[in-house]
Scaffold this active site. Sequence first.
Site, PDB file in Angstrom:
ATOM      1  N   GLY A 118     -24.709  -4.765 -58.029  1.00 56.21           N
ATOM      2  CA  GLY A 118     -25.908  -4.263 -57.347  1.00 56.21           C
ATOM      3  C   GLY A 118     -26.034  -2.754 -57.459  1.00 56.21           C
ATOM      4  N   ASP A 166     -30.616 -10.535 -54.168  1.00 60.02           N
ATOM      5  CA  ASP A 166     -31.688  -9.975 -53.330  1.00 60.02           C
ATOM      6  C   ASP A 166     -32.911  -9.514 -54.115  1.00 60.02           C
ATOM      7  OD1 ASP A 166     -29.735 -10.297 -51.438  1.00 60.02           O
ATOM      8  OD2 ASP A 166     -29.108  -8.203 -51.455  1.00 60.02           O
ATOM      9  N   GLY A 209     -31.087 -11.184 -48.113  1.00 63.69           N
ATOM     10  CA  GLY A 209     -31.842 -10.192 -48.878  1.00 63.69           C
ATOM     11  C   GLY A 209     -31.701  -8.786 -48.323  1.00 63.69           C
ATOM     12  N   HIS A 298     -24.687 -18.022 -46.705  1.00 59.32           N
ATOM     13  CA  HIS A 298     -24.084 -17.887 -48.035  1.00 59.32           C
ATOM     14  C   HIS A 298     -24.342 -19.048 -48.980  1.00 59.32           C
ATOM     15  CE1 HIS A 298     -22.271 -14.398 -46.288  1.00 59.32           C
ATOM     16  NE2 HIS A 298     -21.865 -14.039 -47.485  1.00 59.32           N
ATOM     17  N   VAL A 299     -25.011 -20.082 -48.471  1.00 57.02           N
ATOM     18  CA  VAL A 299     -25.433 -21.178 -49.356  1.00 57.02           C
ATOM     19  C   VAL A 299     -26.222 -20.588 -50.526  1.00 57.02           C
ATOM     20  CG1 VAL A 299     -27.025 -23.127 -49.495  1.00 57.02           C
ATOM     21  CG2 VAL A 299     -25.553 -22.871 -47.518  1.00 57.02           C
ATOM     22  N   GLU A 629     -37.810 -33.235 -80.616  1.00 60.64           N
ATOM     23  CA  GLU A 629     -38.235 -34.585 -81.032  1.00 60.64           C
ATOM     24  C   GLU A 629     -38.968 -34.642 -82.379  1.00 60.64           C
ATOM     25  OE1 GLU A 629     -40.771 -36.231 -78.013  1.00 60.64           O
ATOM     26  OE2 GLU A 629     -42.083 -34.483 -77.935  1.00 60.64           O
TER      27      GLU A 629
END
EC number: 2.7.1.11
Length: 780
Positions: A118, A166, A209, A298-299, A629
């Site tokens: 950061g 963030d 954030g 913190h997820v 494809e």
Amino acid sequence: MTHEEHHAAKTLGIGKAIAVLTSGGDAQGMNAAVRAVVRVGIFTGARVFFVHEGYQGLVDGGDNIKEATWESVSMMLQLGGTVIGSARCKDFREREGRLRAAYNLVKRGITNLCVIGGDGSLTGADTFRSEWSELLGDLQKAGKITDEEATKSSYLNIVGLVGSIDNDFCGTDMTIGTDSALHRIIEIVDAITTTAQSHQRTFVLEVMGRHCGYLALVTSLSCGADWVFIPECPPDDDWEEHLCRRLSETRTRGSRLNIIIVAEGAIDRNGKPITSEDIKNLVVKRLGYDTRVTVLGHVQRGGTPSAFDRILGSRMGVEAVMALLEGTPDTPACVVSLSGNQAVRLPLMECVQVTKDVTKAMEEKKFDEALKLRGRSFMNNWEVYKLLAHVRPPVSKSGSHTVAVMNVGAPAAGMNAAVRSTVRIGLIQGNRVLVVHDGFEGLAKGQIEEAGWSYVGGWTGQGGSKLGTKRTLPKKSFEQISANITKFNIQGLVIIGGFEAYTGGLELMEGRKQFDELCIPFVVIPATVSNNVPGSDFSVGADTALNTICTTCDRIKQSAAGTKRRVFIIETMGGYCGYLATMAGLAAGADAAYIFEEPFTIRDLQANVEHLVQKMKTTVKRGLVLRNEKCNENYTTDFIFNLYSEEGKGIFDSRKNVLGHMQQGGSPTPFDRNFATKMGAKAMNWMSGIIKESYRNGRIFANTPDSGCVLGMRKRALLFQPVTELQGQTDFEHRIPKEQWWLKLRPILKILAKYEIDLDTSDHAHLEHITRKRSGEGAV
């Protein structure tokens, strides 16, 4: 591009050493960046070192600084967090710590440092660089390093990559990790929505954030939240009144739930924090609603990186190595960042300065300035959110126009989000909005109804096409279509869809000569998993398809890693367009991706088999090959599978997988929801303007080329381009644009898969300045 220049990239790093470290809070996608730095560094002939545990490892030295090999970064692309560890380091803030760090680098002959972290981590790196010669002087005086070592390491090159969930760093549209954090948040919001609807609850969700409201803002756009609190734009003083009125209005309109998103740094106009609990208590006290608070915590940092972050990390890593190896004692420390879909290099301290200016502006309560400094992308998000969440549609429809919205082509995730924002922005502008079911076929049959505000409620997060979509083109039914345009008084058309939407637009232009009724403005919003619409670098739905392919490839690689000596051949969709195969190849770490745009022969297939034979001799005993494809009518998936099976006998066995229509399904990713919402809003704003311009003698008459456009993202801006102008840029036989920006990323895929190829460095980013970027056309 001469052969010598081509070849230069392969020898650029000979005799040089690069160290890579991750610092500060972890972010998903850091591993992709580390992997790219290591592999491209080795490709150029440089030695690359891991620095474990961030700056702490740099200060402590010893086993924390280890040389990396090609194989040591295998299987890390799909892992969250950072494999080499990160730490917040106090020692490095002291000069004594930096002296030890300098000693550890000089002793290993490392003069290039790639820092992924950061703003704090990057500022630390810049300080380190500016003190470098003094630190060397001190080490020489103390007799810790020889004069020869000091001369060899006379200057330090630094390049920063911004890794932070963030997205709080000025100068880059997206930081590594932001998109994945949004994925985690949206997964949770979608899950909470179902329980909230069941019980008619109000949920207050707090997202991370720090002092930046980006995650909160984009989340509220992506889930259609009722209200968002962000630090950059505190609510007005009587916000409590407004909030409660807004929530009860939503309930009156028939909604069974309310969602309020709060950024952890949310404040009011006086700088006083607004907490989730405050909001909950307010809603319970004034409205008596059953209200729950969920703090996501913190997820948001965890889980698998999204396809976007893996590609972003990989692209930034490649660019960082180039910036380091091209560096001279005079080049300033730079940050490799993203502007639109372009990689750019910006002076590190300029970015840090603007980032600090935002904080300062917020402390001084200059909120408008803080918003401007966050950049165009942030401001666009804020404007669209304000329109959709805070402006009420006018009661009277006097002087209003009638606009119809339709889906054309195959279903793509995000179509519904585009319809929702188009309908609602239309209503806010005082227009009548009609929705057409089943594309042009429905327009001919009169399957048309008026849409009110709540008609599109909750559509943002739903995949597929709720209006129904068909590939039928309008030409055959011009008479019926003209009759219905008159019957329903349609004065403008918003067509959301893939290549058929674009060709349908061209047919409408052609039909204007015969039918006056077709002289109404229309705009095409590209929405297709194939990303093959001319005039736009991205289509709504492609990001969702890419993530679906990526997740599947991860599972398949895991299976191959368990069985050992196995190669998987996977067929992706996309028609003749190789976007999905190429980007999924980059994001999933494929050994090869066969596409139509890059013709290949049996010799290329043979070379890939040889390459895999060599790979099986290393510790990485698995292979992943993607095939678009329609890349070749004779070298089918079965043919390639049979060839690999035969040639690999006794060395590896092969398996094949055709992914099929699962790529069109699923709930849209945050990128697709947000992109679609903004495209819908932008299209409707344009439509209102052009209808007013085309209004003559009591009716609409639009027959100029610029009254029929494709709205597309081009490099750094959203542009309206007349469909007739795009005709020359289109290969109609293969339904693809003649020029495609992502083909430039193909060499990266090959280098990261260990192919000896020439890397064209002519297209690498040049150093720009942040001021110019801010005043230029903003990205979405």
